[in-house]
Design a protein around this motif. Structure first.
Motif, PDB file in Angstrom:
ATOM      1  N   LYS A   1       8.556  -2.020   1.998  1.00  0.00           N
ATOM      2  CA  LYS A   1       7.628  -1.500   1.322  1.00  0.00           C
ATOM      3  C   LYS A   1       6.476  -2.526   0.679  1.00  0.00           C
ATOM      4  CE  LYS A   1      10.331   2.630   0.363  1.00  0.00           C
ATOM      5  NZ  LYS A   1      11.542   1.970   1.124  1.00  0.00           N
ATOM      6  N   SER A   2       5.480  -2.553   1.313  1.00  0.00           N
ATOM      7  CA  SER A   2       4.648  -3.798   1.109  1.00  0.00           C
ATOM      8  C   SER A   2       3.568  -3.530   0.189  1.00  0.00           C
ATOM      9  CB  SER A   2       4.094  -4.328   2.307  1.00  0.00           C
ATOM     10  OG  SER A   2       3.175  -5.668   2.119  1.00  0.00           O
TER      11      SER A   2
ATOM     12  N   SER B   1       4.795   2.144   2.739  1.00  0.00           N
ATOM     13  CA  SER B   1       4.960   0.681   3.191  1.00  0.00           C
ATOM     14  C   SER B   1       3.471  -0.041   3.195  1.00  0.00           C
ATOM     15  CB  SER B   1       5.603   0.965   4.548  1.00  0.00           C
ATOM     16  OG  SER B   1       6.912   1.292   4.591  1.00  0.00           O
ATOM     17  N   ALA B   2       2.453   0.473   2.806  1.00  0.00           N
ATOM     18  CA  ALA B   2       1.430  -0.224   3.152  1.00  0.00           C
ATOM     19  C   ALA B   2       0.690  -0.032   1.727  1.00  0.00           C
ATOM     20  CB  ALA B   2       0.536   0.012   3.990  1.00  0.00           C
TER      21      ALA B   2
ATOM     22  N   GLY C   1      -1.335  -4.844   3.652  1.00  0.00           N
ATOM     23  CA  GLY C   1      -1.541  -4.110   4.980  1.00  0.00           C
ATOM     24  C   GLY C   1      -2.654  -4.277   5.632  1.00  0.00           C
TER      25      GLY C   1
ATOM     26  N   SER D   1       4.887  -4.918   6.214  1.00  0.00           N
ATOM     27  CA  SER D   1       4.637  -3.094   6.309  1.00  0.00           C
ATOM     28  C   SER D   1       5.742  -2.900   7.288  1.00  0.00           C
ATOM     29  CB  SER D   1       3.403  -2.534   6.400  1.00  0.00           C
ATOM     30  OG  SER D   1       2.537  -3.169   5.528  1.00  0.00           O
TER      31      SER D   1
END
Length: 809
Positions: free
Chosen positions: A595-596, A65-66, A599, A591
């Protein structure tokens, strides 16, 4: 009964600390929490792992996610056999952040008792340490790990001193446990700074031992420290080893690139530039904030109240009283040398007075060790304003260049000065009357003299800050009068706070003088001094962290609300990435939901940060494609988030027709400038000299690699290709812990396209799996278990020895 009478005062002290901690943060009793900006970002970063843990009961150790993907080692990962963390939770039984305030008090009380300070004086000294404004403000903004580490510093120092005092069993056990708890706090910058103070103390005692020719005692103390350090480190082995492993791939490690994002030759490969390390350097004159809080304006968001030049100025512009009052609650009065300041580092005028008193009246030479620690801390906190010392430490002292915000080393001063202050207070009451009077008038002359000098030299300051030019542009024609009002406000704060500190010093000096003249008893004088000392800090703290800092528990625990853009994107149940343009690489908001590739972290994955700086920031959309960024969140003209679909995203995995091999990180990065990532993969063969990879592959249009199941630490794909092929996976390459198998047989993961994973895949239909099974966790956990067992045996031995000794006595 005798033992109960001995313990009773300490139980009262501990209860007092707990009650005072909760009173200061009393909204916690209403179920509220401090809204901590850094913790909000942490919650965003850790959302995927928290959800996975809740669903499966397992620890993923990886999040996607980050930053596209990274280990969770610095995101609150839970490790097996981390019994020190369980011990820590016993001490932190109060609601947060009252738990950290309680720890401040408790740790400092233990330190003062190790120095044989009376219980009442130790009680007030502990409160003075805990209520130093820096200690409170870091709780307000969410620097919990920093607060956690600072809280255990005094306990470590206490253990060291007890060992040097030849109280080997108690001192050794306290050193071992306190050091283990200090390391467990997981703020290595604070622990690193603590080592400087410990080194100063060690030098002081070594000199004493050598003078007395007690080499046996010195050797025994050194051996105890070595054993305590080994077990303390061992008990935290998993976190230390995992952090050390990740650090090599983070922005805290040296860069492999020899050129900067603008194409020019890089001046240094050090990940932390001099400017970055010293950006937060304490101004030399600004150091007087230690004795008068708002000499340099206090903070960037100061509440100046209705009786202020700024309130009058806003009223004069035609604003209503309500509007003027609202504006006056957040005025940019700070005009010091640091970019942003949430509160001044104020240790208290009375603490300063008693610190000077200690220099005149305390006979114990240990004070010079604390004085040396305080001076070194102050000089290093000046950073770029004292380059002679700072440059030496950056260039020659190991690890010093791995940390930024050098001003934060002042925590050592904020520990040492209150220690000396209470030593001075105790020595004053033990001294002869002549000594008391001589020390008192000298202290009053020095401290009040400093106040007078600052008043006299007021005219030397311009009271203008670096951000004032921004306000001139922002307010247009109103800019110059706004700055005039701001300067007037700063001058008033300067004068009023000096006056305030002067009055407090006079009150304390007067109290001690009345004691000398037998007008006050010792107990009464101590209570008056203690209440004034703590009250001074308490009310300054309340300007910065107060009831307004609290929000509902729900708002603190769920800091981000989904926007319509987020809700639209979340309707897509496939696996993809999101890029939030406004957040860049410094916000964890995206995030929390997706799902980025962005962050928020102090030690970001180095290659992802470089990819952003060298490619994404230059609008290289092909890089977003290879990262499988399917949605880009942008702001429209009204400032609302809009989800833009990227139809060219490459997907989770794909076959390429060519693997282009390069010889360096520079070539690899430059190859991304113009890359058709769907057809070509870039491989730096320097990293894989023994792996043979074909240059070209027959790529059939029907060849596919499909993601069949997803967990952050376990990905399963199915490939189908009539030819041998090379597959690229839009997952971040991390060489430690990830293992790949093709039909159950281990395969070598290659680092391609600077940040992604690549595999040689045989012809036919295959099941491909990636599993994150970090060996560092397995090895570290075993070491932690063995170390904790060793600690328990030593504690048992220590208790047995002490009981046996008392029976003999």
């Amino acid at each position: 009964m005798k033992n109960l009478n001995k313990i009773y005062p300490y139980l009262l002290v501990i209860a007092g600390f707990a009650i005072i901690s909760v009173i200061y943060f009393y909204p916690v009793m209403q179920g509220k929490k401090v809204f901590q900006s850094d913790i909000a970002q942490y919650i965003g970063m850790a959302k995927e792992q928290a959800d996975f843990r809740k669903t499966t009961g397992e620890e993923p150790y990886w999040t996607n996610s980050a930053f596209g993907g990274m280990p969770t080692y610095q995101l609150g990962a839970n490790y097996p056999h981390n019994y020190i963390k369980k011990l820590d939770s016993v001490f932190r039984f109060l609601p947060r952040p009252a738990d950290y305030l309680f720890l401040y008090f408790l740790g400092f009380f233990i330190l003062l008792k190790s120095l044989r300070v009376d219980t009442l004086k130790s009680f007030f000294g502990a409160l003075a340490f805990g209520f130093s404004t820096y200690m409170i403000i870091i709780l307000g903004v969410g620097h919990n790990a920093k607060a956690h580490a600072i809280a255990y510093m005094p306990m470590v120092v206490a253990g060291i001193i007890l060992v040097y005092q030849k109280r080997y069993v108690l001192g050794g056990l306290l050193t071992m446990l306190a050091a283990a708890l200090e390391i467990n706090a997981n703020h290595f910058q604070m622990t690193y700074y603590l080592l400087f103070l410990l080194l100063v103390i060690a030098v002081y005692y070594t000199v004493q031992y050598v003078k007395e020719k007690d080499f046996k005692g010195l050797g025994k103390a050194t051996g105890i420290f070595a054993l305590a350090a080994v077990l303390a480190v061992g008990a935290n082995a998993t976190n230390l080893m995992a952090t050390s492993e990740y650090a090599k791939y983070s922005t805290r490690s040296d860069s492999e690139l020899s050129f900067s994002p603008d194409g020019k030759k890089a001046e240094s490969n050090n990940a932390m530039s001099y400017e970055y390390i010293t950006e937060y350097s304490y101004g030399i004159a600004e150091s007087f904030n230690l004795i008068a809080p708002r000499l340099f304006g206090g903070s960037n968001h100061e509440n100046v109240g209705e009786e202020s030049p700024m309130y009058d100025f806003v009223l004069a512009q035609g604003a209503s009283p309500a509007e003027a009052k609202d504006f006056a609650t957040s005025v940019p009065t700070y005009w010091g040398d640091q970019p942003i300041v949430a509160a001044p580092a104020y240790i208290g005028a009375i603490v300063f007075f008693l610190f000077v008193l200690a220099m005149f009246i305390d006979k114990r030479k240990i004070k010079y060790a604390f004085l040396g620690g305080a001076i070194l801390s102050l000089l290093l906190s000046w950073g770029k304003h004292f380059p002679l010392l700072t440059d030496f430490f950056i260039d020659f002292v190991p690890m010093y260049n791995k940390f930024r915000a050098v001003s934060s080393i002042q925590v050592i001063l904020e520990l040492c000065m209150p220690v000396m202050a209470i030593l001075g207070l105790q020595s004053f009451f033990k001294a002869e009357e002549k000594e008391r009077f001589a020390a008192l008038w000298k202290t009053a002359a020095v401290t009040l003299g400093a106040i007078v000098v600052l008043f006299v030299f007021k005219g030397m300051f311009r009271f203008t800050g670096g951000s004032d030019s921004m306000f001139l542009q922002m307010y247009g024609e109103m800019g110059p009068p706004f700055i005039d009002a701001l300067v007037a406000q700063r001058k008033e704060m300067y004068a009023s706070d000096l006056m305030r500190s002067g009055i407090l010093i006079v009150l304390v000096a007067g109290t001690l003088y009345l004691f000398i003249k037998n007008k006050l008893s010792e107990l009464t004088a101590i209570i008056i001094v203690g209440v004034l000392m703590v009250g001074d800090l308490f009310f300054v703290d309340k300007n910065y962290v107060n009831n307004d800092s609290f929000v509902s528990a729900r708002q603190a625990d769920l800091p981000f609300e989904a926007t319509p853009a987020d809700e639209h994107i979340l309707q897509d149940t496939t696996h993809y990435r999101v890029f939030e343009v406004d957040g860049n690489m410094s916000s964890a908001r995206a995030s929390y939901f997706h799902k980025s590739i962005g962050g928020y972290h102090a030690a970001k994955p180095r290659k992802m940060q470089q990819l952003f700086d060298y490619q994404i920031a230059k609008n290289n959309l092909e890089v977003l494609n290879m990262l499988n960024v399917k949605y880009i969140i942008q702001k429209d003209e009204q400032g609302q988030d809009v989800p833009m679909v990227n139809p060219n995203a490459n997907g989770n995995a794909w076959f390429v027709s060519e693997v282009k091999q390069v010889n360096s990180a520079d070539e690899e990065m430059k190859a991304l400038d113009k890359l058709n990532s769907k057809e070509i993969a870039i491989l730096n063969k320097k990293n894989f000299p023994d792996i043979v990879v074909k240059a070209a592959f027959a790529k059939d249009s029907t060849a596919t690699i499909q993601l069949k199941s997803y967990q952050p630490n376990h990905l399963k794909y199915e490939s189908n290709n009539i030819n041998e092929g090379f597959g690229v996976f839009s997952e971040i390459y991390y060489p430690k812990g990830w293992k790949a198998t093709i039909d159950g047989k281990e395969a070598t993961i290659l680092n391609v396209d600077y940040v992604l994973r690549g595999l040689n895949i045989p012809a036919g239909k295959h099941t491909i799996e990636f599993k994150f099974e970090p060996e560092v966790v397995k090895t570290g956990s075993l070491i932690s278990l063995v170390s904790c067992l060793g600690m328990m045996l030593l504690i048992g031995f220590g208790i047995f020895t002490e009981v046996k000794k008392k029976r003999v006595e």
